[in-house]
Design a protein around this motif. Structure first.
Motif, PDB file in Angstrom:
ATOM      1  N   LEU A 155      -0.740  11.897   4.045  1.00 55.37           N
ATOM      2  CA  LEU A 155      -0.506  10.930   2.971  1.00 55.37           C
ATOM      3  C   LEU A 155      -1.832  10.460   2.378  1.00 55.37           C
ATOM      4  N   LYS A 156      -2.805  10.195   3.200  1.00 56.64           N
ATOM      5  CA  LYS A 156      -4.114   9.778   2.689  1.00 56.64           C
ATOM      6  C   LYS A 156      -4.764  10.883   1.857  1.00 56.64           C
ATOM      7  N   ASP A 157      -4.669  12.119   2.343  1.00 52.40           N
ATOM      8  CA  ASP A 157      -5.266  13.232   1.591  1.00 52.40           C
ATOM      9  C   ASP A 157      -4.554  13.433   0.257  1.00 52.40           C
ATOM     10  N   THR A 158      -3.221  13.312   0.278  1.00 56.54           N
ATOM     11  CA  THR A 158      -2.476  13.507  -0.969  1.00 56.54           C
ATOM     12  C   THR A 158      -2.779  12.390  -1.971  1.00 56.54           C
ATOM     13  N   LYS A 159      -2.913  11.160  -1.472  1.00 53.59           N
ATOM     14  CA  LYS A 159      -3.276  10.057  -2.370  1.00 53.59           C
ATOM     15  C   LYS A 159      -4.665  10.266  -2.953  1.00 53.59           C
ATOM     16  N   ALA A 160      -5.566  10.775  -2.130  1.00 55.68           N
ATOM     17  CA  ALA A 160      -6.919  11.033  -2.639  1.00 55.68           C
ATOM     18  C   ALA A 160      -6.894  12.112  -3.716  1.00 55.68           C
ATOM     19  N   ARG A 161      -6.110  13.153  -3.500  1.00 55.99           N
ATOM     20  CA  ARG A 161      -6.013  14.199  -4.528  1.00 55.99           C
ATOM     21  C   ARG A 161      -5.309  13.678  -5.771  1.00 55.99           C
ATOM     22  N   TYR A 162      -4.327  12.783  -5.575  1.00 47.60           N
ATOM     23  CA  TYR A 162      -3.640  12.208  -6.737  1.00 47.60           C
ATOM     24  C   TYR A 162      -4.585  11.331  -7.554  1.00 47.60           C
ATOM     25  N   GLU A 186       0.400  15.534  -7.732  1.00 46.91           N
ATOM     26  CA  GLU A 186       1.340  14.784  -8.547  1.00 46.91           C
ATOM     27  C   GLU A 186       1.858  13.565  -7.776  1.00 46.91           C
ATOM     28  N   ARG A 187       2.383  12.627  -8.536  1.00 47.72           N
ATOM     29  CA  ARG A 187       2.907  11.398  -7.938  1.00 47.72           C
ATOM     30  C   ARG A 187       4.116  11.679  -7.051  1.00 47.72           C
ATOM     31  N   VAL A 188       4.939  12.636  -7.420  1.00 51.77           N
ATOM     32  CA  VAL A 188       6.130  12.945  -6.638  1.00 51.77           C
ATOM     33  C   VAL A 188       5.762  13.445  -5.244  1.00 51.77           C
ATOM     34  N   ASP A 189       4.602  14.138  -5.138  1.00 53.90           N
ATOM     35  CA  ASP A 189       4.164  14.598  -3.814  1.00 53.90           C
ATOM     36  C   ASP A 189       3.804  13.408  -2.931  1.00 53.90           C
ATOM     37  N   VAL A 190       3.161  12.415  -3.511  1.00 50.41           N
ATOM     38  CA  VAL A 190       2.803  11.214  -2.748  1.00 50.41           C
ATOM     39  C   VAL A 190       4.059  10.476  -2.314  1.00 50.41           C
TER      40      VAL A 190
END
Length: 281
Positions: free
Chosen positions: A185-192, A198-202
């Motif tokens: 989740l932290k990595d995905t937020k950083a990439r977002y 994308e926001r849907v992935d987060v």
């Protein structure tokens, strides 16, 4: 004198309170048990097992009582009398009958004793023999009931024990999954934040993370329940602290499989009770 008596009473009560306090503390633990320790503790403290053991002792005493009625009985009675004052009678003066004078005379002994004995032997009494047979039947049933209760207690403790281990393992795996999702989740937020994801992935990962947290909370409550159930099956106070020294990986599955390969219904205690010779005669 009163002060000294009060002091002795206070010391005695203090000692009793201290002794009970030590007993209660010993029952509170903490206990570090494996499966064998839990079964051993349950066989010594579980209420059903204790009552079944008392029934065996009671049946043995009944057999002794019924047997004793057929043995020779000796009845011995003894008496001792101390006549503090002998009875006094007035008799005429035989030396001078016409005088009308009566002389006081005491008859009897001051001390008297007597001993009587009687020996009885029962040659035949149908009630006694029937009572002895019934006592023996009750003794056999009590022993089989104790064995059945012991087996049921072992099974119940084993099931509750491995339920606790399974819940502990589920919590461990869920926490590992939660740590992995938290990192993802932290990595995905950083990439977002940099516009790569994308926001849907987060949101999808956030929902999965929240579900895992909820599952862990549910499993913790279930662990508390299964631990309380294990203590109940063991006859252990709920306030006692119990720690299990084994994990699911220590489970020997082959031992359970070996016990079921040569299983026969005739080997069950319940199957043997109706066919006991004393019950069919």
């Amino acid at each position: 004198m009163h002060c000294r008596l009060f002091l002795c009473t206070f010391i005695l009560l203090s000692g009793i309170t201290r002794a009970y306090g030590q007993t209660d503390t010993a029952q509170q633990g903490p206990f570090a048990f494996n499966l064998a320790n839990c079964i051993q503790y349950g066989l010594a403290h579980q209420n059903d097992v204790v009552n079944a053991r008392l029934d065996i002792n009671f049946s043995r005493e009944q057999i002794k009582e019924a047997t004793g009625k057929l043995l020779p009985h000796a009845d011995v009675n003894a008496s001792f009398t101390d006549n503090l004052k002998l009875a006094t009678s007035l008799i005429p003066d035989l030396t001078n009958p016409t005088s009308g004078v009566r002389i006081p005379v005491q008859f009897g002994t001051k001390y008297s004793s007597a001993v009587t004995g009687q020996v009885n032997q029962t040659i035949f009494n149908s009630d006694y023999f029937l009572g002895l047979k019934a006592a023996r039947v009750y003794g056999g049933l009590a022993e089989r009931t104790y064995k059945r209760t012991e087996i049921e207690t072992r099974v119940a403790i084993t099931k509750a024990y491995y339920a606790v281990l399974a819940n502990e393992e589920n919590i461990r795996l869920s926490k590992a999954n939660m740590d992995q999702l938290e990192k993802t989740l932290k990595d995905t937020k950083a990439r977002y934040d940099v516009g790569v994801a994308e926001r849907v992935d987060v949101d999808r990962i956030q929902v999965s993370y929240n579900n895992v947290v909820t599952d862990i909370e549910t499993q913790i409550r279930l662990l508390v329940y299964t631990t309380q159930l294990l203590k109940f099956q063991m006859g252990m106070p709920q306030e006692a602290k119990l720690d299990l020294t084994e994990t699911v990986q220590d489970l020997n599955v082959e031992a359970f499989i070996a016990d079921t390969v040569d299983y026969l219904v005739q080997d069950r205690v319940e199957y043997d009770i109706p066919n006991h010779p004393d019950c069919t005669e």
